[in-house]
Motif scaffolding. Structure first.
Motif, short mmCIF file in Angstrom:
data_model
loop_
_atom_site.label_atom_id
_atom_site.label_comp_id
_atom_site.label_asym_id
_atom_site.label_seq_id
_atom_site.Cartn_x
_atom_site.Cartn_y
_atom_site.Cartn_z
N MET A 1 0.66 -1.03 0.13
CA MET A 1 0.05 -0.06 0.15
C MET A 1 0.94 1.17 -0.08
SD MET A 1 -3.18 1.17 2.61
CE MET A 1 -3.95 -0.10 2.45
N VAL A 276 -11.56 -3.47 0.23
CA VAL A 276 -10.71 -2.48 1.11
C VAL A 276 -11.60 -1.43 1.64
CG1 VAL A 276 -8.68 -1.45 1.49
CG2 VAL A 276 -8.54 -3.37 0.13
N VAL A 278 -11.32 2.12 3.16
CA VAL A 278 -10.34 3.20 3.38
C VAL A 278 -11.09 4.50 3.92
CG1 VAL A 278 -8.43 4.47 2.59
CG2 VAL A 278 -8.88 2.21 1.61
N CYS A 291 -7.57 0.85 7.92
CA CYS A 291 -7.82 0.45 6.75
C CYS A 291 -8.12 -1.04 6.98
CB CYS A 291 -6.62 0.44 5.73
SG CYS A 291 -6.55 1.96 5.16
N THR A 293 -9.62 -5.07 5.36
CA THR A 293 -9.78 -5.90 4.21
C THR A 293 -11.07 -6.59 4.50
OG1 THR A 293 -7.64 -5.95 3.52
CG2 THR A 293 -8.90 -7.85 2.70
N ARG A 306 -6.02 -4.16 8.05
CA ARG A 306 -4.89 -3.94 7.12
C ARG A 306 -3.90 -2.99 7.26
NH1 ARG A 306 -5.67 -5.73 1.41
NH2 ARG A 306 -4.11 -4.58 0.03
N THR A 308 -1.80 0.25 6.92
CA THR A 308 -2.45 1.43 6.30
C THR A 308 -1.11 2.20 5.80
OG1 THR A 308 -1.67 2.46 8.70
CG2 THR A 308 -3.72 1.67 8.20
N SER A 325 -13.61 5.55 -5.22
CA SER A 325 -12.81 4.39 -5.76
C SER A 325 -12.65 4.56 -7.14
CB SER A 325 -13.48 2.90 -5.49
OG SER A 325 -12.82 2.11 -5.92
N GLY A 329 -8.13 -1.14 -7.24
CA GLY A 329 -6.93 -1.36 -6.08
C GLY A 329 -6.71 0.25 -5.77
N LEU A 354 -3.69 0.29 -3.46
CA LEU A 354 -3.58 -0.88 -2.28
C LEU A 354 -3.11 -2.03 -2.71
CD1 LEU A 354 -7.57 -0.07 -1.58
CD2 LEU A 354 -5.50 0.53 -0.46
N ARG A 355 -2.34 -1.93 -3.80
CA ARG A 355 -1.72 -3.31 -4.39
C ARG A 355 -0.31 -2.91 -4.72
NH1 ARG A 355 -5.06 -6.55 -8.81
NH2 ARG A 355 -5.08 -4.77 -9.76
#
Length: 533
Positions: A1, A276, A278, A291, A293, A306, A308, A325, A329, A354-355
């Motif tokens: 991330m 995810v 956020v 954050c 998942t 998850r 951050t 979004s 990701g 996020l990936r």
């Protein structure tokens, strides 16, 4: 991330809290701009292009059979993707409710789809309004809408939100006060637009700005804010919808380990049901930096903490934040630039990935390395021709001639329709509502002929009736406003006088047959008279 600071090249003021993002085949589109659309982009929908740390907004056009989509803030948006990637079904987005720039709430359902794509990545969208019948949900915002699939059928589930108080309860003091919508679950048939309302005993309080996730026949509701109690309890509900042949069956279950959050951003990772969460808030003065998942499977819902990103000082010190979004990701986040008056931008913008970089690639710009390599390969002679393309579609994609630039527009807050026409001017860009039938999204104006140049005034401020306004606009008559009537008494427009209809006598027919008269002398007349006697 990872967290990346981006610079918006153009139109930063159009991106404000409450906007929404859509993703069609990797292209990201923004709607819900600040204020009403202007001439450079009448649709109010922009293609968001991210490349080399810069964010550009590109105007998007609608096809001819599309309807008008107002810039809605905080609507309920959901995606209807084809069940099978190889199917020929069209990817669609459903948009319900929201708040217009005039603070009016919408109760309409719009369907957005991709109409065509040009060879230079110019995209044309189609927007259609779906007519609803039955138990139509009231106008609202801050609610959610989700797709459910059961027994080979599909439907939309609508829940939550806020609306204005009923007209019978509204007074001058609480005219703009909001209230929680009733905790009813609405099921919308997409084929016929039939809406059905359901009441479940587990859902007792209204909630808004919550998070909803769906998989197959189940919808999960997390968090939310209740105006009645002014609280954000850690709630988690599971709504199951069975689309049976006769009547649908709905059941609700309260699950433990809920989350206390509002206005959070949800993005999906890949084709699996992995999400995810956020951002958001835990209270009015505390942002939510954690954050999570969320994984949905046959056994239920699984919520995990998850890692951050390293939030910057501007993000931690700001009182508010907002975003949406971008798909695959990626999350676009905005933070007000508080205390930085030297900056021309009113917001900082970040992209949260996020990936991993090697997995994500160039998601937002939609210009991957493989595509660039294909573009760099020289084409054969037979491959350089384009068939069935318009001339404007053959432009170079690297040249952003149609990139929206807000500086090209006139500042209507100082000139144009929103000018202060007189000392008693009643027109305000934030509270104006249409008064005449000829008005759509701008107030009606009339030209005052005082002086050499003259000036424009609002018809509403001059107390003009609609009939008189139409009459003055159709006739070549000089008009003088209230401030200049006394100066030019002899030239002011007289009030309309009812004139009696003019009587037109019938004209004589030139070809009318007249009996023949013989000219005879008195002697002949006497002779003929004696002859017959």
């Amino acid at each position: 991330m990872s967290l990346h600071l981006v610079s918006v090249v153009n139109s930063t003021s159009l991106i404000h809290p409450g906007f929404s993002l859509m993703n069609f085949d990797g292209d990201v589109f923004l709607f819900g701009q600040k204020g009403w659309p202007k001439r450079a982009c009448p649709t109010g929908v922009f293609n968001v292009r991210y490349k080399q740390g810069e964010l550009k907004l590109r105007p998007v056009s609608f096809c001819n059979d599309s309807c008008y989509l107002p810039p809605l803030r905080c609507p309920a948006v959901t995606q209807l993707a084809p069940e099978k990637p190889e199917s020929c079904e069209t990817e669609q987005y459903f948009i319900h409710g929201g708040k217009t720039p005039n603070n009016e709430l919408s109760d309409r359902l719009y369907i957005m789809s991709l109409e065509s794509r040009g060879c230079n990545k110019k995209v044309t969208l189609q927007c259609v309004e779906k007519e609803l019948v039955g138990d139509i949900p009231e106008a609202r915002y801050g609610h959610t809408i989700n797709m459910v699939y059961s027994h080979g059928k599909k439907a939309c589930v609508l829940f939550g939100g806020r609306s204005y108080m009923p007209l019978g309860q509204r007074t001058t003091e609480n005219w703009n006060s909001m209230t929680d919508c009733s905790p009813h679950v609405y099921l919308i048939d997409l084929d016929f637009g039939c809406c059905t309302s359901y009441t479940l005993q587990e859902l007792t309080d209204g909630q808004s700005f919550h998070v909803s996730l769906s998989r197959k026949d189940s919808v999960y509701f997390l968090g939310g804010h209740s105006l009645a109690s002014n609280s954000r309890p850690p709630r988690l509900f599971r709504l199951r919808v069975e689309l049976l042949l006769g009547s649908p069956a709905l059941s609700c279950e309260i699950l433990p380990f809920g989350l206390s959050l509002t206005s959070a951003i949800v993005t999906r990772l890949g084709p699996d049901y992995e999400f995810v969460i956020v951002g958001g808030y835990t209270s009015e003065s505390h942002k939510r930096f954690e954050c999570n998942t969320v994984v949905l499977d046959d056994s239920g819902i699984h919520i995990m903490t998850r890692e951050t990103p390293e939030w910057t000082g501007e993000i931690r010190q700001s009182k508010t934040w907002f975003g949406g979004s971008m798909g695959e990701g990626s999350v676009l986040m905005g933070v007000p630039a508080e205390g930085r008056q030297a900056l021309s931008e009113s917001n900082y913008f970040y992209i949260v990935k996020l990936r991993q970089e090697e997995e994500l690639g160039q998601t937002c710009s939609q210009e991957s390395t493989d595509q660039e390599q294909e573009d760099s390969v020289p084409l054969e002679d037979s491959e350089e021709f384009y068939f069935n393309r318009e001339p404007d579609e053959l432009q170079d994609d690297d040249v952003d001639d149609d990139t929206y630039n807000e500086e090209d527009e006139e500042d209507e807050s100082q000139t144009g329709y929103w000018v202060k026409c007189c000392l008693r001017c009643q027109v305000d860009i934030n509270t104006w509502v249409p008064n005449y039938s000829t008005e759509l999204n701008k107030p009606a104006m009339i030209f005052c002929s005082k002086g050499e140049e003259g000036h424009w005034v609002h018809a509403l401020c001059m107390d003009l009736s609609e009939d008189l306004l139409v009459c003055l606009s159709q006739e070549n008559t000089k008009y003088f406003c209230m401030d200049h009537m006394e100066v030019v008494q002899g030239l002011q427009t007289p009030p309309p006088v009812k004139l009696l209809p003019v009587k037109h006598p019938p004209m004589k027919n030139q070809h009318r047959k007249v009996p023949v008269k013989l000219k005879m002398s008195p002697a002949k007349k006497s002779f003929i008279r004696r002859l017959f006697e």
